[in-house]
Design an enzyme around this catalytic site. Structure first.
Site, PDB file in Angstrom:
ATOM      1  N   SER A   1       1.106  -0.865   0.120  1.00  0.00           N
ATOM      2  CA  SER A   1       0.400  -0.102   0.463  1.00  0.00           C
ATOM      3  C   SER A   1       0.619   1.472   0.058  1.00  0.00           C
ATOM      4  CB  SER A   1      -0.537   0.126   1.110  1.00  0.00           C
ATOM      5  OG  SER A   1      -1.466   1.046   1.845  1.00  0.00           O
TER       6      SER A   1
ATOM      7  N   ASP B   1       6.857   2.391   7.045  1.00  0.00           N
ATOM      8  CA  ASP B   1       6.045   1.683   5.301  1.00  0.00           C
ATOM      9  C   ASP B   1       7.100   2.975   4.768  1.00  0.00           C
ATOM     10  OD1 ASP B   1       5.596   0.217   7.044  1.00  0.00           O
ATOM     11  OD2 ASP B   1       3.729  -0.330   5.968  1.00  0.00           O
TER      12      ASP B   1
HETATM   13  O1  PMV Z   1       2.307  -2.250   7.140  1.00  0.00           O
HETATM   14  P1  PMV Z   1       2.969  -3.171   7.501  1.00  0.00           P
HETATM   15  O2  PMV Z   1       1.705  -4.428   8.082  1.00  0.00           O
HETATM   16  O3  PMV Z   1       4.166  -3.735   7.194  1.00  0.00           O
HETATM   17  O4  PMV Z   1       2.673  -3.098   9.513  1.00  0.00           O
HETATM   18  C1  PMV Z   1       3.736  -1.317   9.071  1.00  0.00           C
HETATM   19  C2  PMV Z   1       3.805  -1.620  10.596  1.00  0.00           C
HETATM   20  C3  PMV Z   1       3.270  -1.517  11.791  1.00  0.00           C
HETATM   21  O5  PMV Z   1       4.626  -1.247  13.098  1.00  0.00           O
HETATM   22  C4  PMV Z   1       2.776  -3.136  12.953  1.00  0.00           C
HETATM   23  C5  PMV Z   1       2.432  -0.039  11.321  1.00  0.00           C
HETATM   24  C6  PMV Z   1       3.357   1.388  11.572  1.00  0.00           C
HETATM   25  O6  PMV Z   1       2.612   1.630  10.911  1.00  0.00           O
HETATM   26  O7  PMV Z   1       4.559   1.188  12.171  1.00  0.00           O
END
Ligand code: PMV
Length: 314
Positions: free
Chosen positions: A100, A147
């Site tokens: 995403s 991310d």
């Molecule tokens: O977007 P993901 O599923 O890779 O998770 C991101 C990492 C988290 O720490 C769980 C959420 C965040 O916003 O940092």
């Protein structure tokens, strides 16, 4: 110019997911797979976005998350002129590999490049994280921004909400094997789960966050020293803390166990958990440095892959 392109990387979180939401540091690494977007100028609005078979219009009051996220990305000041964007991600969606965020960064880069022309690259990059954050808030609620940072910059880096990214220079290359449970993972749900535990018992959750903070500190040292055995142990410890926070599942635990039994130095879930992917650290002896025991390497690597292929069909 009537069209422009943008790309972005996927990512794995090596250490510190979830704790990073509460201000702790985390370590992420960009992947060589990611997202691609092409933006074309429209004479008038609304802007449209096509991903695979789905075409949506930018609409801030829609009940469709993608329509609202696209609208939010375009309307961060200064708002972008009407565009049609064709985007694709080479990452599994909902798998914790940052699909995403990579899409949001690729879409922003394409739409900004079209609006401003390539000579203004620095101005484009300044707004990439802001637009990506507006998009991510629709899907995630309370994204830490790690991310989007990984999607925009790639490489290996330490990240905190307050300080942003600081590059890490690992002494050796890392070889990671990514295995998918085949089950989608909702980061919004698992982040919410930990938020409700935190509301009920902040001291207990803070203890886990503190444990992760010290794991991340040691992991930075292990990366810089090239101590892959320590790095693997730290991955296993981080996984223990994550399962204590109830964001692991029996499938994730099974994949971690398979990877360890097949020779991985350590294994853990990556990203939000509750499904999604596991990362395992492949020992240097299995990596292609020209000096290894090739027969053993081929056998062990194949065992890891086979085990995961088996698990993926579930
Ligand atoms: O977007 P993901 O599923 O890779 O998770 C991101 C990492 C988290 O720490 C769980 C959420 C965040 O916003 O940092």
């Amino acid at each position: 110019r009537t069209s422009a392109e943008g790309t972005a990387s996927g990512k794995v979180i090596l250490f510190g997911e979830h704790a990073v939401v509460y201000g702790s540091p985390a370590i992420a690494a960009g992947l060589d797979r990611g997202a691609h977007a092409r933006a074309t100028r429209l004479a008038s609005g609304p802007s449209t976005l096509r991903i695979g078979d789905e075409t949506v219009v930018a609409d801030g009051s829609s009940s469709n998350d993608l329509e609202r996220a696209f609208h939010a990305l375009l309307t961060v000041a200064p708002a972008l002129p009407p565009v049609h964007v064709e985007a694709r991600s080479d990452l599994p969606p909902g798998g914790g590999l940052g699909s995403s965020a990579a899409l949001s960064v690729a879409i922003t880069r394409a739409a900004e490049a079209l609006a401003r022309g390539q000579e203004e690259d620095a101005a484009i990059e300044a707004r990439v994280l802001e637009r990506a954050a507006a998009w991510e808030r629709i899907f995630h609620g309370n994204p830490s921004g790690i991310d989007a940072m990984a999607a925009a910059r790639g490489g290996i880096f330490r990240f905190t909400r307050a300080e942003g990214a600081r590059p890490i220079l690992p002494r050796q290359d890392l070889a990671l094997c990514v295995g998918s449970t085949g089950q989608p993972s909702s980061t919004r749900e698992t982040v919410g789960l930990i938020a409700s535990q935190h509301a009920k018992d902040p001291v207990l959750v803070q203890r886990s966050i503190d444990a992760v903070t010290s794991i991340v500190g040691n992991a930075v040292l292990a990366l810089e020293a090239g101590d892959q055995r320590a790095l693997g142990d730290l991955m296993n410890m981080n996984q223990l803390v994550l399962s204590g926070l109830f964001v692991s599942t029996s499938e994730l635990e099974e994949l971690c166990a398979l990877a360890r039994a097949s020779g991985a130095l350590g294994a853990k879930l990556t990203g939000g958990g509750g499904g999604g992917c596991v990362i395992a650290l492949v020992p240097p002896a299995f990596q292609s440095d020209g000096t290894r025991d090739e027969a053993r390497e081929a056998k062990s690597a194949a065992r890891i892959l086979d085990a995961w292929r088996g698990a993926e069909g579930r």
